[in-house]
Every structure is written in structure tokens, then in C-alpha cells.
Scaffold this active site. Structure first.
Site, PDB file in Angstrom:
ATOM      1  N   GLY A   1       0.799  -1.226   0.000  1.00  0.00           N
ATOM      2  CA  GLY A   1       0.000   0.000   0.000  1.00  0.00           C
ATOM      3  C   GLY A   1       0.829   1.272   0.000  1.00  0.00           C
ATOM      4  CG  HIS A   2      -1.366   4.960   0.335  1.00  0.00           C
ATOM      5  ND1 HIS A   2      -2.406   5.802   0.057  1.00  0.00           N
ATOM      6  CD2 HIS A   2      -1.679   4.398   1.515  1.00  0.00           C
ATOM      7  CE1 HIS A   2      -3.288   5.768   1.025  1.00  0.00           C
ATOM      8  NE2 HIS A   2      -2.866   4.918   1.920  1.00  0.00           N
TER       9      HIS A   2
END
Length: 341
Positions: free
Chosen positions: A236-237
Site C-alpha cells: 500500500g501507499h
């Protein structure tokens, strides 16, 4: 073909036996035949060594005097030595420089770069010497890729992402896609938050097939040097992964988690967002990590497989633990009252 003594001269180790024996490849003890070099990494497979047809074998120090008269290379770590021999016998394909006529290139590239058919390279892209871009890849504007890196067919790298030197990205990987960032209206509707960070990847990183690494929301998603990422992994970011960490297939890492250096994450593990994992942590396969880990060690949170009927019975017991605890507390209270009377 290569003589065993020449192999030892190049890679080290102690040679025991006839060094003039020729070997051509590495193979398992069970499958090895004439001209094959095998290895024994676990002493419990010593019986297979005795029946193996390998021409020579790599052994650990403890197995140096195993009952075999074939040439043997004695080293501290047979599996690591096997890996080095395998790389020596199976070098990566040479890059043939040139841009295929069916590629679309909007940047100036070094003459040593190879770009295959159907690849699209955007504006202001910087590729180092000897980079290889596979067929059907899409390299976004402003991307930078270090010397010697290989991007295999149909990889997508979004704009402004950075990859270091000697990286290997397998087919279907997507680097720099939007992170899963949304704010919610009172009505329940979702408002997308622009993801304006980058993905920054260090040197000597391998990324498996169909893995996705999201760009940061504001800051960057950062993958350290020497990290090895298996197939079908979601990162994920704003995640940060320390140097030399290895992650097995189907792992999911939620946003803003920081993973330390030299960690090992087992297959199908899940790590929720905004956690911190210390250096040198091992997370067992299938484990769900729901809180930060601040000390090195091995962490496991799953159940071993068992017959279905046993699982149903055990889970039934788990469902009644609260009631059982209440009964025990009531009994303890009655005993205390009796003793005090």
C-alpha cells in the site's frame, strides 16, 4: 562444463577428492546424474546422498566425512554455495541493445539500452546503461531506472517513479498505481484523495509477477536496497520496507506501515496499516499482524491444519471460554467465602 577444482578456485570452499571431475549443472540429489553437481543442505537427507548419482556434491562442515567417495566441496552454508554455483551456470541473458521499430519512445536513451516491441516510454525518462525494457511495457513520464536493471514484458511503471541499479521486475507488475485513499461524506459517498507521492526503489531489488506497489499519498513509498518481493503481493501507499527484507507470495501490506531491515514475511501474511515492524523480524506464513512489533524474533498467529471435525470441536470449546471463565470466577469466590467463614 567446468572442473570441480576450477569451481572451488572461483567460489571458495574446501575440495575433498578428485578435482578434475567435470560438472555442467546443479541438480537435486534425487535427480542428479552424470555431470551434475548436487548439494546436501540438511543432514536428514544423508540417505539420499548415498543413493544419488551426482558426479560431485556440496556439503556442510558437519557432513564433511559423509560416506561417499565422490568429490565434495565443503562449505559453511551449502545452500548459499549452491545458489552461487547455479548463478554461475545460468547467467542472465545478455542485453542486445537497440529499440524495436514497434516501440514508442519519447525520450533520449543510451545506445546500450534494449527496448522490445510494443513498449511505450514516455517523456523525460532516464534509463541507465544496459537497461532492458520488455515487450509491452509502459514506462511513464519522468521515470528513472538505474543501470543494469531488467524490466520484463508487460510491466507498468507510473510517472515519476524511481528504480535503482540491477533491479529485476517480473511480468505484470504495476509500480506507482494510486494508493487506496478516500475520505467519506456524511452521505456515505467517497471522495478520492489525489495520490501525489512516488514509489522509490533501491538497488538490487526483485519484484515478482503481478505484484502491485502503490505510490505515496503525499510522501513516497520506499523499498530499500536488496529487497526481494515475490509474486502477487500488494504493498500500500507510504509503506517503507528496509534493506534486504524478503516477502513471500500473496502478502498484503496496508498503507503507512514501516517494515525494518532483514525481515522475512511468510506467504499470505497480512499486515494492517500504520504499524512499525522492527529489524530482523520473521512473520510466519498466514499470520495477521494487527499491532506493531518492536523486538526481533519469530511471530506466528495462525492455527495448524487439522481434521474438520477436530476443528469444529475445538472452536466450539473456544466459543464457551467466556462462560467457563465466569464459572471459574464464581467457584473461586465461593471457596474464598467458605475459607473466610
Amino acid at each position: 562444463m567446468m572442473r570441480v577444482d576450477a569451481l572451488v578456485a572461483q567460489l571458495g570452499g574446501e575440495l575433498v577428492g578428485d578435482g578434475s571431475v567435470l560438472v555442467r549443472r546443479v541438480a537435486t540429489l534425487d535427480q542428479a546424474g552424470e555431470g551434475d553437481l548436487s548439494f546436501l543442505a540438511n543432514p536428514k537427507y544423508l540417505g539420499r546422498l548415498k543413493s544419488s548419482a551426482a558426479a560431485a556434491v556440496i556439503l556442510g562442515v558437519r557432513s564433511r566425512d559423509a560416506l561417499t567417495d565422490r568429490p565434495r566441496i565443503v562449505v559453511d552454508d551449502p545452500y548459499l554455495y549452491f545458489a552461487r554455483v547455479a548463478r554461475l551456470f545460468n547467467p542472465a541473458p545478455m542485453v542486445v541493445p537497440g529499440v524495436h521499430p514497434l516501440a514508442s519512445v519519447a525520450s533520449t536513451l543510451p545506445a546500450s539500452v534494449a527496448v522490445d516491441a510494443g513498449a511505450v516510454i514516455g517523456k523525460d525518462v532516464v534509463l541507465g546503461e544496459g537497461v532492458s525494457i520488455g515487450a509491452g511495457c509502459c514506462i511513464g513520464d519522468g521515470v528513472q531506472i538505474g543501470a543494469g536493471s531488467r524490466i520484463l514484458p508487460r510491466v507498468t511503471i507510473y510517472a515519476n517513479c524511481l528504480l535503482g541499479r540491477d533491479c529485476l521486475v517480473h511480468s505484470g507488475a504495476v509500480i506507482g498505481s494510486d494508493g487506496f485513499g478516500f475520505a467519506r461524506e456524511k452521505t456515505g459517498a467517497w471522495v478520492k484523495i489525489p495520490q501525489v507521492g512516488r514509489v522509490v526503489i533501491g538497488d538490487d531489488v526483485e519484484i515478482g509477477a503481478n505484484t502491485t506497489i502503490d505510490r505515496g499519498a503525499l510522501d513516497d513509498t520506499v523499498i530499500g536496497n536488496g529487497v526481494k518481493i515475490d509474486n502477487q503481493i500488494q504493498i500500500g501507499h507510504n509503506v517503507r520496507i528496509g534493506d534486504y527484507t524478503a516477502i513471500a507470495g500473496c502478502v498484503g501490506i496496508a498503507g503507512s506501515t514501516h517494515i525494518g531491515a532483514r525481515c522475512m514475511i511468510g506467504g499470505q501474511a497480512g499486515i494492517i496499516g500504520h504499524l512499525t515492524i522492527a529489524d530482523d523480524v520473521v512473520v510466519s506464513a498466514g499470520t495477521l499482524v494487527t499491532k506493531s512489533i518492536h523486538q526481533r524474533g519469530v511471530y506466528t498467529a495462525n492455527l495448524p491444519v487439522q481434521p474438520h471435525a477436530d476443528w469444529v470441536r475445538n472452536f466450539s470449546h473456544l466459543r464457551h471460554l467466556d462462560a467457563l471463565a465466569d464459572r471459574i470466577r464464581a467457584l473461586e469466590k465461593r471457596l474464598e467465602e467458605r475459607d473466610s467463614s
